[in-house]
Write an enzyme that holds these catalytic residues in place. Structure first.
Site, PDB file in Angstrom:
ATOM      1  CE  LYS A 147      -4.571  -1.887   1.013  1.00 35.07           C
ATOM      2  NZ  LYS A 147      -5.906  -1.811   1.516  1.00 35.07           N
ATOM      3  CE  LYS A 229      -6.320  -8.260  -0.865  1.00 39.90           C
ATOM      4  NZ  LYS A 229      -7.661  -7.729  -0.982  1.00 39.90           N
ATOM      5  CE  LYS A 232     -13.930  -3.731   1.303  1.00 38.38           C
ATOM      6  NZ  LYS A 232     -12.872  -3.389   2.188  1.00 38.38           N
TER       7      LYS A 232
HETATM    8  P1  ATP Z   1      -8.795  -2.765   0.493  1.00 39.42           P
HETATM    9  O1  ATP Z   1      -8.313  -2.710  -0.930  1.00 39.42           O
HETATM   10  O2  ATP Z   1      -9.410  -1.560   0.858  1.00 39.42           O
HETATM   11  O3  ATP Z   1      -7.794  -3.416   1.542  1.00 39.42           O
HETATM   12  P2  ATP Z   1     -10.045  -5.401   0.636  1.00 39.42           P
HETATM   13  O4  ATP Z   1     -10.639  -5.697  -0.619  1.00 39.42           O
HETATM   14  O5  ATP Z   1      -8.636  -5.764   0.864  1.00 39.42           O
HETATM   15  O6  ATP Z   1     -10.026  -3.916   0.480  1.00 39.42           O
HETATM   16  P3  ATP Z   1     -10.559  -5.452   3.404  1.00 39.42           P
HETATM   17  O7  ATP Z   1     -11.642  -4.939   4.030  1.00 39.42           O
HETATM   18  O8  ATP Z   1      -9.075  -5.101   3.514  1.00 39.42           O
HETATM   19  O9  ATP Z   1     -10.777  -5.811   1.727  1.00 39.42           O
HETATM   20  O10 ATP Z   1     -10.518  -6.945   3.922  1.00 39.42           O
HETATM   21  C1  ATP Z   1     -12.042  -7.606   4.337  1.00 39.42           C
HETATM   22  C2  ATP Z   1     -11.956  -9.125   4.679  1.00 39.42           C
HETATM   23  O11 ATP Z   1     -12.104  -9.637   3.170  1.00 39.42           O
HETATM   24  C3  ATP Z   1     -10.657  -9.655   4.958  1.00 39.42           C
HETATM   25  O12 ATP Z   1     -10.965 -10.777   5.945  1.00 39.42           O
HETATM   26  C4  ATP Z   1      -9.843 -10.041   3.958  1.00 39.42           C
HETATM   27  O13 ATP Z   1      -8.855 -11.159   4.167  1.00 39.42           O
HETATM   28  C5  ATP Z   1     -10.886 -10.853   3.090  1.00 39.42           C
HETATM   29  N1  ATP Z   1     -10.387 -10.448   1.561  1.00 39.42           N
HETATM   30  C6  ATP Z   1     -10.152  -9.288   0.841  1.00 39.42           C
HETATM   31  N2  ATP Z   1      -9.908  -9.602  -0.236  1.00 39.42           N
HETATM   32  C7  ATP Z   1      -9.860 -10.856  -0.436  1.00 39.42           C
HETATM   33  C8  ATP Z   1      -9.768 -11.693  -1.678  1.00 39.42           C
HETATM   34  N3  ATP Z   1      -9.438 -11.357  -2.841  1.00 39.42           N
HETATM   35  N4  ATP Z   1     -10.103 -13.147  -1.663  1.00 39.42           N
HETATM   36  C9  ATP Z   1     -10.471 -13.656  -0.442  1.00 39.42           C
HETATM   37  N5  ATP Z   1     -10.444 -12.819   0.829  1.00 39.42           N
HETATM   38  C10 ATP Z   1     -10.354 -11.607   0.792  1.00 39.42           C
HETATM   39 MG    MG Z   2      -7.438  -5.399   2.369  1.00 46.41          MG
END
Ligand code: ATP
Ligand code: MG
Length: 369
Positions: A147, A229, A232
């Site tokens: 990040k 991965k 969001k």
């Molecule tokens: P950001 O990009 O803002 O970090 P994010 O998509 O990584 O958003 P988080 O809010 O950080 O989402 O994570 C929320 C939950 O979703 C956590 O338990 C994380 O491990 C899970 N998670 C996030 N992305 C994935 C993915 N691509 N596959 C499986 N689990 C995920």
């Molecule tokens: Mg995340």
């Protein structure tokens, strides 16, 4: 990381994501005290939930809730401030995330949802834990490296947020944390800080165990770049399927998903990450194994296969999208959900901080009015 999923084996139907003792240093042997089983998980209001969040986290929370587990969920709004953001957008995201969790099946009578910033003790415990955590340890965490590469100015909050995450977990004395693979290192830090605190000040916190999917749900990959991965906050909205995508958007994104030059549908994440990501997602949608998806798709080339996958995704997501839209029309109800969650979380937070302050030697005025 890939090796980890292979090592995780089911314990029973509702515990199928637990990393068994001895596989990581989260061994239950390290827990001298028997803590009551409690599950906590958080999610950042950084944008609309995608299917990685759904399969990696939210769907499991619902399954655990339905099997009678003690689950509590928080919206990690303080975490979402570690990257540039707009206040109005953050407020909207909080409502949207609350509506999405309800639409996905979280029943707040069984599973409270609270907003992290409504419990000020989280930031207080974060400070106390930061005095037990070295900068060297934080600088090794992969999410900080990833990040911080995206921004010009790196704020201290981005560096510190794994300590806040440890505080989130320890505050509620959680024993298990379901999440995707991306969170493993942060959970290791939380377990480490619990051990350091317990050793220095007496046993106060359980040593948490991560619960990471043994199937593709632990890491749903980007549709544009399967080496990453789905996130969001990925700048490309074509990289992820979000829970509010219209059927047309789902069809378009799946059609454009990166695969390779082989037309067969096979599951080989190492050598064919793009098509294997689609098969992995499909297996989760249909609740079957990736091999079963490949067997059912023998007659199809990847182009035709994508059409089938898109329709199955539409069938799963469209009812959820409609429910999200309904919940979003009733902001008062969403407020009441977060208020009830706050009241539950506040009780635990007050008790934990009282104990923590007395252990660390700053409980001087605790009994004075
Ligand atoms: P950001 O990009 O803002 O970090 P994010 O998509 O990584 O958003 P988080 O809010 O950080 O989402 O994570 C929320 C939950 O979703 C956590 O338990 C994380 O491990 C899970 N998670 C996030 N992305 C994935 C993915 N691509 N596959 C499986 N689990 C995920
Ligand atoms: Mg995340």
């Amino acid at each position: 990381m890939r090796g980890l999923s292979a090592l995780v084996k089911p314990i029973n139907a509702c515990q199928k994501w637990i990393v068994p003792a001895g596989i990581t240093h989260f061994s239950t042997k390290a827990q001298p005290k028997q803590w009551p089983r409690k599950i906590i998980s958080g999610i950042q209001p950084t944008g609309v939930l995608h299917i990685g969040n759904y399969f990696g986290a939210v769907q499991r929370w619902v399954q655990m809730q339905e099997s009678g587990e003690n689950v509590i969920i928080f919206l990690a709004d303080l975490h979402s401030m570690t990257m540039p953001y707009e206040p109005a957008q953050l407020r909207e995201n909080i409502y949207e995330l609350t509506a999405t969790l309800l639409a996905c099946g979280i029943d707040t009578k069984k599973t409270p949802i609270f907003l992290q910033s409504t419990i000020p003790q989280h930031a207080e415990l974060c400070w106390i834990l930061s005095c037990l955590c070295t900068m060297l340890r934080l600088s090794h965490l992969p999410q900080f490296k990833e990040k911080s590469a995206e921004v010009k100015d790196i704020y201290t909050g981005l560096f510190m947020y794994p300590v806040l995450q440890a505080a989130d977990i320890l505050m509620h004395k959680a024993t298990h944390v379901p999440c995707g693979e991306d969170q493993l290192q942060q959970l290791q830090l939380a377990a480490h800080l619990a051990k350091v605190f317990n050793t220095k000040f007496g046993e106060t916190f359980p040593i948490i165990e991560p619960m990471i999917g043994q199937d593709a749900s632990g890491r749903i990959r980007s549709l544009r770049d399967p080496s990453k991965k789905q996130s969001k906050s990925d700048p490309s909205d074509q990289s992820r399927i979000i829970m509010r995508d219209s059927p047309a958007a789902i069809r378009k994104k799946i059609k454009r998903a990166i695969t390779d030059f082989t037309s067969e549908v096979t599951y080989d994440p190492e050598n064919r990450p793009g098509v294997s990501n689609l098969v992995g997602i499909h297996a989760l949608v249909k609740n079957v194994s990736p091999q079963e998806i490949c067997d059912q798709s023998k007659e199809l080339d990847t182009g035709k296969y994508k059409l089938v996958l898109a329709e199955d995704l539409v069938s799963l997501l469209d009812p959820i999208r409609l429910k999200i839209e309904d919940y979003l029309k009733n902001r008062d109800y969403l407020d009441s959900v977060l208020k009830e969650g706050r009241d539950v979380a506040a009780q635990t937070a007050e008790a934990t901080m009282k104990e923590v302050k007395s252990r660390i030697g700053v409980n001087i005025l605790q009994n004075c009015r």
